[in-house]
Design a protein around this motif. Sequence first.
Motif, PDB file in Angstrom:
ATOM      1  N   ALA A 162       1.112  -1.489   0.151  1.00 34.67           N
ATOM      2  CA  ALA A 162      -0.166   0.115  -0.084  1.00 34.67           C
ATOM      3  C   ALA A 162       0.990   1.461  -0.300  1.00 34.67           C
ATOM      4  CB  ALA A 162      -1.050  -0.013   1.400  1.00 34.67           C
ATOM      5  N   ARG A 163       1.898   1.198   0.488  1.00 33.93           N
ATOM      6  CA  ARG A 163       3.178   2.666   0.530  1.00 33.93           C
ATOM      7  C   ARG A 163       2.955   3.233  -0.932  1.00 33.93           C
ATOM      8  NH1 ARG A 163       8.139   1.197  -0.621  1.00 33.93           N
ATOM      9  NH2 ARG A 163       8.519  -0.985  -1.094  1.00 33.93           N
ATOM     10  N   LYS A 164       3.569   4.408  -0.163  1.00 35.16           N
ATOM     11  CA  LYS A 164       4.129   4.606  -1.577  1.00 35.16           C
ATOM     12  C   LYS A 164       5.533   4.314  -2.606  1.00 35.16           C
ATOM     13  CE  LYS A 164       2.952   9.610  -0.572  1.00 35.16           C
ATOM     14  NZ  LYS A 164       3.083  11.387  -0.247  1.00 35.16           N
ATOM     15  N   SER A 165       5.464   4.565  -4.019  1.00 30.56           N
ATOM     16  CA  SER A 165       6.597   3.959  -4.557  1.00 30.56           C
ATOM     17  C   SER A 165       7.387   4.967  -4.873  1.00 30.56           C
ATOM     18  CB  SER A 165       5.952   3.486  -6.076  1.00 30.56           C
ATOM     19  OG  SER A 165       5.128   5.310  -6.576  1.00 30.56           O
ATOM     20  N   ALA A 166       8.604   4.646  -4.736  1.00 29.79           N
ATOM     21  CA  ALA A 166       9.879   5.819  -4.423  1.00 29.79           C
ATOM     22  C   ALA A 166      11.045   5.482  -6.019  1.00 29.79           C
ATOM     23  CB  ALA A 166      10.470   5.295  -3.936  1.00 29.79           C
ATOM     24  N   GLN A 167      10.919   7.055  -6.652  1.00 30.73           N
ATOM     25  CA  GLN A 167      12.262   6.990  -7.656  1.00 30.73           C
ATOM     26  C   GLN A 167      12.562   7.388  -6.884  1.00 30.73           C
ATOM     27  OE1 GLN A 167      10.451   9.419 -10.454  1.00 30.73           O
ATOM     28  NE2 GLN A 167       7.703   8.634 -10.411  1.00 30.73           N
ATOM     29  N   VAL A 168      14.570   6.611  -7.162  1.00 27.18           N
ATOM     30  CA  VAL A 168      15.427   7.093  -7.008  1.00 27.18           C
ATOM     31  C   VAL A 168      16.691   7.067  -7.827  1.00 27.18           C
ATOM     32  CG1 VAL A 168      16.803   6.240  -4.997  1.00 27.18           C
ATOM     33  CG2 VAL A 168      14.913   5.667  -4.835  1.00 27.18           C
ATOM     34  N   LEU A 169      17.096   8.421  -7.797  1.00 28.90           N
ATOM     35  CA  LEU A 169      18.306   8.863  -8.148  1.00 28.90           C
ATOM     36  C   LEU A 169      19.810   8.628  -7.579  1.00 28.90           C
ATOM     37  CD1 LEU A 169      20.438   9.128 -11.133  1.00 28.90           C
ATOM     38  CD2 LEU A 169      19.769  11.619 -10.758  1.00 28.90           C
ATOM     39  N   PHE A 170      21.201   7.477  -7.874  1.00 28.46           N
ATOM     40  CA  PHE A 170      21.666   7.368  -7.388  1.00 28.46           C
ATOM     41  C   PHE A 170      22.370   7.979  -7.726  1.00 28.46           C
ATOM     42  CE2 PHE A 170      20.220   3.640  -5.431  1.00 28.46           C
ATOM     43  CZ  PHE A 170      20.620   3.923  -4.009  1.00 28.46           C
ATOM     44  N   ALA A 171      23.348   9.173  -6.947  1.00 26.68           N
ATOM     45  CA  ALA A 171      24.526  10.110  -7.598  1.00 26.68           C
ATOM     46  C   ALA A 171      26.226   9.576  -7.000  1.00 26.68           C
ATOM     47  CB  ALA A 171      23.954  11.427  -7.188  1.00 26.68           C
ATOM     48  N   VAL A 172      27.515   9.061  -7.608  1.00 27.68           N
ATOM     49  CA  VAL A 172      27.571   8.636  -6.436  1.00 27.68           C
ATOM     50  C   VAL A 172      29.520   9.431  -7.154  1.00 27.68           C
ATOM     51  CG1 VAL A 172      29.792   6.725  -6.693  1.00 27.68           C
ATOM     52  CG2 VAL A 172      27.430   5.846  -7.268  1.00 27.68           C
ATOM     53  N   ASP A 173      30.646  10.628  -6.169  1.00 27.91           N
ATOM     54  CA  ASP A 173      31.751  10.959  -6.429  1.00 27.91           C
ATOM     55  C   ASP A 173      32.599   9.986  -7.707  1.00 27.91           C
ATOM     56  OD1 ASP A 173      33.673  13.105  -5.955  1.00 27.91           O
ATOM     57  OD2 ASP A 173      33.326  13.022  -3.953  1.00 27.91           O
ATOM     58  N   VAL A 174      33.101  10.396  -8.048  1.00 22.74           N
ATOM     59  CA  VAL A 174      34.432   9.574  -9.002  1.00 22.74           C
ATOM     60  C   VAL A 174      35.699  10.051  -8.860  1.00 22.74           C
ATOM     61  CG1 VAL A 174      32.385   7.877  -9.915  1.00 22.74           C
ATOM     62  CG2 VAL A 174      33.123  10.212 -11.541  1.00 22.74           C
ATOM     63  N   SER A 175      35.783  11.372  -8.106  1.00 20.79           N
ATOM     64  CA  SER A 175      36.603  12.174  -8.164  1.00 20.79           C
ATOM     65  C   SER A 175      37.529  11.315  -7.531  1.00 20.79           C
ATOM     66  CB  SER A 175      36.986  13.723  -6.810  1.00 20.79           C
ATOM     67  OG  SER A 175      36.582  12.970  -5.356  1.00 20.79           O
TER      68      SER A 175
END
Length: 795
Positions: free
Chosen positions: A595-608
């Motif tokens: 029943a809960r809300k779905s999630a749209q997730v963007l992972f952003a990874v530092d590659v320095s």
Amino acid sequence: MTSSTEPEHRAIFWVDMVGSSAPSRSDKDREEARDGLYTALEVVFRRTQLPWSSVGGHPEVHHEDRGDGGFWLIHATIPKNRLVEALPHLANALDEYNRSASKGASIALRVALHASEVNFDRHGVSGTAMDFTSRLLDAPEFKEFFAKSSAVLGVIASDAFYHGVIRPNPDHQPDEYKQLTVNVRDTGPPEAHVRLFSIAASPPGATGRWKRPYLPRPPRPVRAALALTVLAVPLTVAPGEMPPPACESPPVQIRVRVSTEKEPIIRTLAQEFESGYRRMDGCRRADVNVVSASSPGGAREALHQGWLTRDPKEVLHEADVWLPDSSLEVEQVREALRVNRITTVGLDGSRGSITTSRLVVAVPSEMAGRLELSGHTITWQDVLGWTRKGYAFGRASPRASSVGLASTVALYQAALNTPKLNEEKLTKGDAASRLHTVEQAIAREDDEPGKLLCAMRASPPDDDLRGTALLVSEKSLIDYRANAPLGGDACPPGDPAAQPRLRPFYAEEGMPVFDHPFVVITRTPKPATKRMETIDAFHERLRGPDVQARLKAAGYRDASGGTTPQQDDIPSLLPAVELSGTFLDEPLLDAWNTARKSAQVLFAVDVSRAMAAPFPYSKGTRAAAAADAIALARPLMGARDEIGLWRFADGIGAGDRSLVSVGPPDPGRIDRLTDRLNGLRPTADGGDLYPAIAAAAKEMRGRGGGSGPDESTRAVIVITDGAGSGAPEAAELADDLSAGPPVRVYAIAFHSDSCAAGLDQVTRAAGGTCYEIDGMTAMRRALDGIATSLWGTPP
């Protein structure tokens, strides 16, 4: 690790265990001693505000292990006085460790202090200063001087360090240092200054052998740092007073796991119990090691503590006593024991509750006024009707918290108009639609109720939280209203005049009760008789009338249901509902997850390049740890969720950031995600942190989400080195994130102080959280909080 072609000034703190390679020590002894040494050093460093997170790349400290010791190079921006201030604390910690260590694992330590220019390169550190400090530490004259004593700690300081740091400060007791000429083989001046720290030495006026009173000590396999935070015990007695007695046998130790909400008061009560529970000779009979749950939840918490499974790579915090908020958690663990066929661990809750509390609906006063609420009673049907008037709810996750579970049961019972929630009631007819409507009204969900109240405390006047009713415990609401810390010290007091006032409301049908049971963890073989006697005595202390009065004053209720007299609008007596037996745990959580809300997730990874620095786990680098973190979180996503992957660093243009577009976690997208994670390589010079967060949030806002019942929670999870997070654009970015369409931003930072320097401001503005990590245990805790908030269950 710092990389430089120019020498850099560093203070050098080099330690070496005496006799580590002695034939009398077994490998097991050496492992135990190393564990004890590093635990003591970490606590002492943090206590004296010395930087500890030293596994490469940290601008303030560089650390290298040497098997039987190691060295720390401290940046010139950190006062060298702190190294000297750390020495007596270190002596205390070593003495305390030795009291319960096995004979072969006891520690005596030599420390060398110096400060000069050192050279860094890709292999490590070098230079004359390093050679000189090493030879100071190994000087035969220093070893002989130390060997003639019974000291736990011997310190040798270079002549320059002594005259520049120690001698000018009377607090460092410079007269206690003795000048010694040593052979350093032409690497530096032979004059040095040495001092011994012998905790067992008799103070002035004492006769016979004098010892400090025993202090709380963690179990040997754990070496929990929390127990060592009480090591500041005076080493002398006041004039005219008798010295402490010589206590040859150690006190009995019991380990108490406690919920975050109760930790502050239980820790205080435990210390008082230790002081008063003594033998006839005046020696203390008990050490009570109080540790709050590192991760929330019932059966999952048990698994993490090693009650049910044992992972040799994980630190275990087995308990003798468990003080959860509710017997609902106990039932979860009992079921897990049954399902896993564990017969060597049991839960004895026969001693009953130590206190009680109630669920409460905490409504901002302006919202209560617009709803024309009066008195303190409502009905659950009234509560569900608030959503039709544009209002929302905040609730802890039912997987992570007793309060969240009780809130969910109460809301679902009202939505389905049934006192019992079984699989049929939760799935048949229009049940799914009704529960979906309930979940769409949950505007804020966290792993702990304290985080909800903390967010409310910090909310600006126009924030959506001002129109959100929070389902929390009475105790946490009282702490909020008293401007006390929430969740231990995680949320400090705020400005009482600025934070919204919350009014308590109770359902006429009755509110769920939290019974706070006293649970003894039984094992095979059975605990020793003395330990059980100590556990019983601790329970008797908690149930005593004086402690019960203090618990009541702190915001809990007594056995009769009476509550603190300090809150006029919290009724003393009201109907209570026991939820045990009214629902089936697994079907309920399955229904909630659907029943809960779905999630749209963007992972952003530092590659320095900073992400190539070593990280303390099997794969060895921060970049690899970031990839594994995403891999741990990915299986938690359901078919309605969406996932994507970005990289960022200086020189990576907007068109090159996206590695996997945001979309459903179908097999093709997951395969691409896995390939891209495996291919992450740190290459760029800088992190480009704030522009990347702004761009990621803009990307997620552009995806929309709609305003209908299937609206998704949009989130950006940034995994970064975190250096430079104090840039001026933090405030501007925070303003932008709080003003636009909602996108939650979470940050996992390897660099210490990143959160306080700016990332915390950014993530709070976006309804998220910032986490600083220094190991995979901390990484898992960060994922626990994020995943619980977004997907309902931690990795």
